[in-house]
Write a protein that holds these residues in place. Sequence first.
Motif, PDB file in Angstrom:
ATOM      1  N   TRP A 242     -56.410  39.991 -95.799  1.00 16.39           N
ATOM      2  CA  TRP A 242     -55.350  39.613 -96.734  1.00 16.39           C
ATOM      3  C   TRP A 242     -54.453  38.528 -96.127  1.00 16.39           C
ATOM      4  CZ3 TRP A 242     -50.328  38.893 -97.617  1.00 16.39           C
ATOM      5  CH2 TRP A 242     -49.933  38.796 -98.942  1.00 16.39           C
ATOM      6  N   LEU A 243     -54.101  38.703 -94.845  1.00 20.57           N
ATOM      7  CA  LEU A 243     -53.249  37.721 -94.175  1.00 20.57           C
ATOM      8  C   LEU A 243     -53.932  36.357 -94.100  1.00 20.57           C
ATOM      9  CD1 LEU A 243     -51.775  39.858 -91.279  1.00 20.57           C
ATOM     10  CD2 LEU A 243     -50.495  38.862 -93.180  1.00 20.57           C
ATOM     11  N   ASN A 244     -55.211  36.351 -93.770  1.00 17.09           N
ATOM     12  CA  ASN A 244     -55.941  35.084 -93.693  1.00 17.09           C
ATOM     13  C   ASN A 244     -56.075  34.425 -95.052  1.00 17.09           C
ATOM     14  OD1 ASN A 244     -56.301  35.223 -90.922  1.00 17.09           O
ATOM     15  ND2 ASN A 244     -58.232  36.327 -91.103  1.00 17.09           N
ATOM     16  N   LYS A 245     -56.288  35.220 -96.088  1.00 17.33           N
ATOM     17  CA  LYS A 245     -56.441  34.695 -97.441  1.00 17.33           C
ATOM     18  C   LYS A 245     -55.126  34.114 -97.959  1.00 17.33           C
ATOM     19  CE  LYS A 245     -56.926  37.617-100.778  1.00 17.33           C
ATOM     20  NZ  LYS A 245     -57.407  38.644-101.680  1.00 17.33           N
ATOM     21  N   ASN A 246     -54.016  34.730 -97.584  1.00 20.60           N
ATOM     22  CA  ASN A 246     -52.704  34.338 -98.109  1.00 20.60           C
ATOM     23  C   ASN A 246     -51.823  33.688 -97.050  1.00 20.60           C
ATOM     24  OD1 ASN A 246     -53.064  35.423-100.814  1.00 20.60           O
ATOM     25  ND2 ASN A 246     -53.140  37.387 -99.757  1.00 20.60           N
ATOM     26  N   LYS A 247     -52.420  33.041 -96.101  1.00 22.40           N
ATOM     27  CA  LYS A 247     -51.696  32.474 -94.962  1.00 22.40           C
ATOM     28  C   LYS A 247     -50.577  31.513 -95.371  1.00 22.40           C
ATOM     29  CE  LYS A 247     -54.148  31.916 -91.162  1.00 22.40           C
ATOM     30  NZ  LYS A 247     -55.120  31.367 -90.247  1.00 22.40           N
ATOM     31  N   ASN A 248     -50.821  30.691 -96.359  1.00 19.77           N
ATOM     32  CA  ASN A 248     -49.860  29.654 -96.715  1.00 19.77           C
ATOM     33  C   ASN A 248     -48.943  30.027 -97.873  1.00 19.77           C
ATOM     34  OD1 ASN A 248     -50.895  27.944 -94.738  1.00 19.77           O
ATOM     35  ND2 ASN A 248     -52.538  27.282 -96.107  1.00 19.77           N
ATOM     36  N   ILE A 249     -49.090  31.232 -98.396  1.00 19.63           N
ATOM     37  CA  ILE A 249     -48.244  31.662 -99.505  1.00 19.63           C
ATOM     38  C   ILE A 249     -46.995  32.329 -98.944  1.00 19.63           C
ATOM     39  CG2 ILE A 249     -48.091  33.171-101.509  1.00 19.63           C
ATOM     40  CD1 ILE A 249     -51.124  32.851-101.818  1.00 19.63           C
ATOM     41  N   VAL A 250     -45.837  31.824 -99.346  1.00 17.15           N
ATOM     42  CA  VAL A 250     -44.573  32.405 -98.898  1.00 17.15           C
ATOM     43  C   VAL A 250     -43.795  32.824-100.136  1.00 17.15           C
ATOM     44  CG1 VAL A 250     -42.413  31.961 -97.689  1.00 17.15           C
ATOM     45  CG2 VAL A 250     -44.524  30.924 -96.879  1.00 17.15           C
ATOM     46  N   GLY A 251     -43.411  34.073-100.186  1.00 17.46           N
ATOM     47  CA  GLY A 251     -42.668  34.579-101.331  1.00 17.46           C
ATOM     48  C   GLY A 251     -41.217  34.152-101.298  1.00 17.46           C
ATOM     49  N   MET A 252     -40.618  34.071-102.464  1.00 22.70           N
ATOM     50  CA  MET A 252     -39.219  33.675-102.583  1.00 22.70           C
ATOM     51  C   MET A 252     -38.314  34.682-101.875  1.00 22.70           C
ATOM     52  SD  MET A 252     -37.446  31.336-103.651  1.00 22.70           S
ATOM     53  CE  MET A 252     -36.779  30.524-105.047  1.00 22.70           C
ATOM     54  N   ASN A 253     -38.668  35.966-101.901  1.00 27.07           N
ATOM     55  CA  ASN A 253     -37.827  37.001-101.285  1.00 27.07           C
ATOM     56  C   ASN A 253     -37.682  36.813 -99.787  1.00 27.07           C
ATOM     57  OD1 ASN A 253     -37.451  38.170-103.727  1.00 27.07           O
ATOM     58  ND2 ASN A 253     -39.080  39.692-103.458  1.00 27.07           N
ATOM     59  N   GLU A 254     -38.633  36.158 -99.151  1.00 27.44           N
ATOM     60  CA  GLU A 254     -38.547  35.969 -97.710  1.00 27.44           C
ATOM     61  C   GLU A 254     -37.433  34.996 -97.328  1.00 27.44           C
ATOM     62  OE1 GLU A 254     -42.349  35.087 -95.993  1.00 27.44           O
ATOM     63  OE2 GLU A 254     -43.330  36.487 -97.343  1.00 27.44           O
ATOM     64  N   HIS A 255     -36.986  34.189 -98.292  1.00 25.81           N
ATOM     65  CA  HIS A 255     -35.937  33.214 -98.002  1.00 25.81           C
ATOM     66  C   HIS A 255     -34.553  33.676 -98.448  1.00 25.81           C
ATOM     67  CE1 HIS A 255     -38.852  30.329 -96.659  1.00 25.81           C
ATOM     68  NE2 HIS A 255     -39.552  30.534 -97.756  1.00 25.81           N
ATOM     69  N   LEU A 256     -34.514  34.753 -99.186  1.00 25.49           N
ATOM     70  CA  LEU A 256     -33.244  35.295 -99.652  1.00 25.49           C
ATOM     71  C   LEU A 256     -32.844  36.457 -98.770  1.00 25.49           C
ATOM     72  CD1 LEU A 256     -34.058  35.391-103.459  1.00 25.49           C
ATOM     73  CD2 LEU A 256     -32.821  33.622-102.225  1.00 25.49           C
ATOM     74  N   LEU A 257     -31.568  36.650 -98.589  1.00 24.39           N
ATOM     75  CA  LEU A 257     -31.092  37.782 -97.788  1.00 24.39           C
ATOM     76  C   LEU A 257     -30.344  38.754 -98.688  1.00 24.39           C
ATOM     77  CD1 LEU A 257     -29.798  36.049 -94.556  1.00 24.39           C
ATOM     78  CD2 LEU A 257     -31.793  37.497 -94.799  1.00 24.39           C
ATOM     79  N   PRO A 258     -31.064  39.652 -99.337  1.00 28.81           N
ATOM     80  CA  PRO A 258     -30.378  40.627-100.185  1.00 28.81           C
ATOM     81  C   PRO A 258     -29.572  41.584 -99.318  1.00 28.81           C
ATOM     82  CG  PRO A 258     -32.684  41.196 -99.944  1.00 28.81           C
ATOM     83  CD  PRO A 258     -32.476  39.871 -99.256  1.00 28.81           C
ATOM     84  N   GLU A 259     -28.584  42.197 -99.938  1.00 31.39           N
ATOM     85  CA  GLU A 259     -27.793  43.166 -99.189  1.00 31.39           C
ATOM     86  C   GLU A 259     -28.660  44.364 -98.858  1.00 31.39           C
ATOM     87  OE1 GLU A 259     -24.013  44.163-100.829  1.00 31.39           O
ATOM     88  OE2 GLU A 259     -23.751  42.139-101.590  1.00 31.39           O
ATOM     89  N   LYS A 260     -28.679  44.717 -97.592  1.00 30.68           N
ATOM     90  CA  LYS A 260     -29.495  45.843 -97.142  1.00 30.68           C
ATOM     91  C   LYS A 260     -28.669  46.699 -96.204  1.00 30.68           C
ATOM     92  CE  LYS A 260     -33.918  43.616 -97.556  1.00 30.68           C
ATOM     93  NZ  LYS A 260     -35.045  44.399 -97.962  1.00 30.68           N
ATOM     94  N   LYS A 261     -29.114  47.915 -96.022  1.00 32.37           N
ATOM     95  CA  LYS A 261     -28.463  48.808 -95.076  1.00 32.37           C
ATOM     96  C   LYS A 261     -28.818  48.383 -93.660  1.00 32.37           C
ATOM     97  CE  LYS A 261     -29.233  52.584 -98.257  1.00 32.37           C
ATOM     98  NZ  LYS A 261     -30.056  53.748 -98.466  1.00 32.37           N
ATOM     99  N   ASN A 262     -28.034  48.826 -92.676  1.00 30.75           N
ATOM    100  CA  ASN A 262     -28.282  48.473 -91.284  1.00 30.75           C
ATOM    101  C   ASN A 262     -29.676  48.854 -90.818  1.00 30.75           C
ATOM    102  OD1 ASN A 262     -25.876  47.215 -90.854  1.00 30.75           O
ATOM    103  ND2 ASN A 262     -24.869  49.014 -89.961  1.00 30.75           N
TER     104      ASN A 262
END
Length: 176
Positions: free
Chosen positions: A83-103
């Motif tokens: 899966w990682l090799n197949k989707n190597k160049n795909i980056v999701g929008m959520n990876e660039h956003l910092l939603p509020e999360k617990k510690n």
Amino acid sequence: MGSLKALVKKAQKGDGEAFVSLVKQYEDVLYRTASRMLNNDEDVADAMQDAIISAYEKLHTLKNDEYFNTWICKILINKCNSWLNKNKNIVGMNEHLLPEKKNDEYEKIELEDALNSLNEVYRLSLILYYIVGLNSREISEFLKEPEGTIKSRLSRAKSILRTNYYKNEGAIIYEK
């Protein structure tokens, strides 16, 4: 261990309930392994589903019943790597956003970042050792690498993490 062998034998003879029981015993280990390798829960669920289906279809190829855990983890790791090799160049929008999360979720993200920064052989060695729970000899057999190489990779990976991620926090990477 006797019940594990009995369940594997039943599952190999076509008993679906026995296979489900086997998978349930290792479900947490499979989830933790996949979640350390993949970025989101949907991908983890897909990889786990693919691995379980493959394991069911190929259960007859399992040579030693005692190694069911190692065998199904290897299938899962191969599915994650595919899966990682197949989707190597795909980056999701959520990876660039910092939603509020617990510690604790931030700590999980930091750990994932630290693991993801490692070379794949180091990351895989740590995952197999700390998450799957294999010892260095079992990892050696699993990866078909000398045991000394595995011990060296574990040591080097812990050293890299200490140096690059945990030097200011006084964190200790515990020996198992």
